[in-house]
Design an enzyme around this catalytic site. Structure first.
Site, PDB file in Angstrom:
ATOM      1  N   ASP A   1       0.865  -1.180   0.000  1.00 22.91           N
ATOM      2  CA  ASP A   1       0.000   0.000   0.000  1.00 22.91           C
ATOM      3  C   ASP A   1       0.902   1.231   0.000  1.00 22.91           C
ATOM      4  OD1 ASP A   1      -1.921  -1.913   0.264  1.00 22.91           O
ATOM      5  OD2 ASP A   1      -2.615  -1.284   2.247  1.00 22.91           O
TER       6      ASP A   1
ATOM      7  N   ASP B   1     -15.035  -6.505  -0.988  1.00 29.43           N
ATOM      8  CA  ASP B   1     -14.756  -6.452   0.451  1.00 29.43           C
ATOM      9  C   ASP B   1     -16.051  -6.746   1.189  1.00 29.43           C
ATOM     10  OD1 ASP B   1     -12.190  -5.615  -0.218  1.00 29.43           O
ATOM     11  OD2 ASP B   1     -12.758  -3.510  -0.206  1.00 29.43           O
TER      12      ASP B   1
END
Length: 244
Positions: A7, A129
């Site tokens: 990330d 998700d």
């Protein structure tokens, strides 16, 4: 396969706990040196999340991706705030192998279906998700802040006629915890949708987790924090995956 994940905020490697930008940890690593090591061990694919672009599409880390793709010889998939055809074309034109789409899956289903048709199913990964209650796999979007009342199964069924091939599925209650992935989830969806190449993400903290995930039928495992914090080596992860 084993897919290391990074990330990125302003080209720096970070981890957000459960998607929370205010709960951020920075890692003081030389990403390019680390990836040279990964390449020598046999890693083929890298997963990058543009957290700057996720917050503001005008702030996408394009220059970093240009440099990354110039120096590194991996198949790269990139996610983070991909919302327009322009976003996808820009990344694919840079040499990104796959673009990871998340919130647009719900907010602009027809457009995503069009992307699958234009760019081909091998260029698009749907990131789903989910928060699970009584086995209802409800999709959350916008950095997990918004519940949709739409299930994982409904979305996959919607996109299957367009040739959907790649799905990155995360149980958000597990992400960043190192407490183990949701094995039952991946076992169920791999059996239900045999033509989908599932990528498992969230909670992986040990080599045992990798072995358990391989046995569920998922095609890939996204590993972030546990590699960054040296819970095991990338070489050990690859051996576990290949041995099962």
């Amino acid at each position: 396969m084993i897919i290391p994940a990074f990330d990125l905020i302003n080209s720096l490697v970070v981890r957000l706990y459960q998607g929370n930008y205010s709960n951020k940890k920075e890692y003081n690593i030389n990403l390019f040196s680390l990836l040279e090591e990964y390449k020598s061990k046999g890693i083929q694919t890298i997963h990058l999340v543009d957290l700057d672009g996720a917050q503001d599409s005008n702030n996408r880390q394009i220059e970093f991706f240009q440099k990354f793709l110039f120096y590194e010889r991996f198949s790269v998939q990139v996610g983070g705030g991909i919302r327009t055809t322009k976003d996808i074309s820009a990344l694919l034109n840079l040499g990104v192998k796959r673009v990871v789409v998340s919130s647009s899956i719900i907010e602009n289903k027809k457009r995503v279906k069009k992307w699958l048709n234009i760019y081909g199913p091998d260029s698009i990964v749907l990131a789903l998700d989910v928060n699970i209650t009584n086995n209802k796999k409800e999709i959350y979007v916008n950095g997990w802040q918004k519940k949709t009342n739409i299930t994982l199964e409904e979305i996959i069924e919607y996109f299957l006629p367009s040739g959907l091939k790649h799905v990155l599925c995360t149980d958000i209650s597990k992400d960043g915890t190192l407490l183990g992935p949701n094995i039952a989830l991946y076992k169920e969806i791999s059996r239900s949708f045999k033509n989908i190449n599932f990528q498992a993400s969230g909670g992986i903290g040990s080599l045992k987790d990798i072995i358990s995930l391989k046995q569920t039928g998922v095609k890939s495992v996204i590993i972030g924090r546990s590699l960054l914090e040296k819970k095991f080596t990338v070489e050990e992860a690859l051996k576990c995956w290949q041995k099962e």
